[in-house]
Scaffold this motif. Structure first.
Motif, mmCIF file in Angstrom:
data_model
loop_
_atom_site.group_PDB
_atom_site.id
_atom_site.type_symbol
_atom_site.label_atom_id
_atom_site.label_comp_id
_atom_site.label_asym_id
_atom_site.label_seq_id
_atom_site.Cartn_x
_atom_site.Cartn_y
_atom_site.Cartn_z
ATOM 1 N N LEU A 127 0.827 -1.203 0.000
ATOM 2 C CA LEU A 127 0.000 0.000 0.000
ATOM 3 C C LEU A 127 0.865 1.259 0.000
ATOM 4 N N ALA A 128 1.928 1.263 0.789
ATOM 5 C CA ALA A 128 2.823 2.426 0.849
ATOM 6 C C ALA A 128 3.474 2.681 -0.507
ATOM 7 N N VAL A 129 3.970 1.629 -1.137
ATOM 8 C CA VAL A 129 4.626 1.784 -2.446
ATOM 9 C C VAL A 129 3.618 2.248 -3.498
ATOM 10 N N LYS A 130 2.441 1.644 -3.522
ATOM 11 C CA LYS A 130 1.419 2.046 -4.498
ATOM 12 C C LYS A 130 0.996 3.498 -4.289
ATOM 13 N N THR A 131 0.890 3.934 -3.038
ATOM 14 C CA THR A 131 0.516 5.316 -2.743
ATOM 15 C C THR A 131 1.571 6.284 -3.255
ATOM 16 N N ILE A 132 2.831 5.964 -3.024
ATOM 17 C CA ILE A 132 3.927 6.822 -3.505
ATOM 18 C C ILE A 132 3.919 6.888 -5.027
ATOM 19 N N LEU A 133 3.802 5.741 -5.677
ATOM 20 C CA LEU A 133 3.813 5.717 -7.151
ATOM 21 C C LEU A 133 2.607 6.451 -7.731
ATOM 22 N N ASN A 134 1.442 6.302 -7.129
ATOM 23 C CA ASN A 134 0.249 7.020 -7.604
ATOM 24 C C ASN A 134 0.404 8.528 -7.430
ATOM 25 N N VAL B 40 1.199 13.843 -14.349
ATOM 26 C CA VAL B 40 0.056 14.078 -15.245
ATOM 27 C C VAL B 40 -0.334 15.556 -15.233
ATOM 28 N N HIS B 41 -0.189 16.204 -14.075
ATOM 29 C CA HIS B 41 -0.514 17.623 -13.960
ATOM 30 C C HIS B 41 0.675 18.533 -14.270
ATOM 31 N N GLY B 42 1.752 17.960 -14.795
ATOM 32 C CA GLY B 42 2.897 18.754 -15.239
ATOM 33 C C GLY B 42 3.827 19.222 -14.137
ATOM 34 N N ARG B 43 3.694 18.657 -12.939
ATOM 35 C CA ARG B 43 4.553 19.075 -11.831
ATOM 36 C C ARG B 43 5.794 18.200 -11.756
ATOM 37 N N ARG B 44 6.833 18.740 -11.169
ATOM 38 C CA ARG B 44 8.090 18.032 -10.959
ATOM 39 C C ARG B 44 8.085 17.478 -9.540
ATOM 40 N N ILE B 45 8.624 16.261 -9.383
ATOM 41 C CA ILE B 45 8.697 15.612 -8.075
ATOM 42 C C ILE B 45 10.164 15.351 -7.755
ATOM 43 N N GLU B 46 10.578 15.711 -6.546
ATOM 44 C CA GLU B 46 11.944 15.415 -6.117
ATOM 45 C C GLU B 46 11.891 14.566 -4.863
ATOM 46 N N ILE B 47 12.620 13.474 -4.889
ATOM 47 C CA ILE B 47 12.760 12.612 -3.714
ATOM 48 C C ILE B 47 14.226 12.699 -3.309
ATOM 49 N N ARG B 48 14.475 13.371 -2.214
ATOM 50 C CA ARG B 48 15.851 13.603 -1.770
ATOM 51 C C ARG B 48 16.588 12.287 -1.592
ATOM 52 N N GLY B 49 17.803 12.257 -2.098
ATOM 53 C CA GLY B 49 18.625 11.061 -2.020
ATOM 54 C C GLY B 49 18.383 10.094 -3.164
ATOM 55 N N LEU B 50 17.276 10.255 -3.889
ATOM 56 C CA LEU B 50 16.962 9.370 -5.014
ATOM 57 C C LEU B 50 17.096 10.105 -6.334
ATOM 58 N N GLY B 51 16.306 11.149 -6.518
ATOM 59 C CA GLY B 51 16.352 11.903 -7.768
ATOM 60 C C GLY B 51 15.061 12.652 -7.998
ATOM 61 N N SER B 52 14.873 13.104 -9.240
ATOM 62 C CA SER B 52 13.680 13.873 -9.555
ATOM 63 C C SER B 52 12.999 13.330 -10.805
ATOM 64 N N PHE B 53 11.689 13.450 -10.801
ATOM 65 C CA PHE B 53 10.854 13.055 -11.930
ATOM 66 C C PHE B 53 10.265 14.319 -12.524
#
Length: 103
Positions: A14-21, A28-41
């Motif tokens: 559930l935690a992984v699916k929530t993060i991925l969703n 989809v809304h054109g925003r950038r996501i950054e996860i510190r220590g991992l990278g950015s989407f």
């Protein structure tokens, strides 16, 4: 398993699916996501262009696209580089050993 004994399989799923969703919805809304220590989407825009059908060589119009893009962060790049060097050294010192993949 021992490191995360307090997590149930269903809770972890559930935690992984929530993060991925959440990442998916932001992209989809054109925003950038950054996860510190991992990278950015982010989303890259590819303009329309002319391509070729490889079977017959005809010109084909390729429409514009929005494609997801991942840029690894510095910590991830360095960790992968360090672990890759370690694996290469292990192969040199004992070619029959299997590399481990500790998470």
């Amino acid at each position: 398993p021992a490191r995360f004994g307090h997590w149930t399989t269903g809770g972890a799923e559930l935690a992984v699916k929530t993060i991925l969703n959440t990442i998916n919805d932001a992209l989809v809304h054109g925003r950038r996501i950054e996860i510190r220590g991992l990278g950015s989407f982010s989303i890259n825009h590819r303009p329309p262009r002319m391509g070729r059908n490889p079977r017959n060589g005809d010109s084909v119009a390729i429409p514009e696209k929005r494609v997801p893009h991942f840029k690894p962060g510095k910590a991830l790049r360095e960790a992968v580089d360090q672990r890759t060097e370690q694996i290469e050294q292990d192969k040199i010192s004992s070619p029959d050993a299997n590399p481990s993949f500790d998470l």
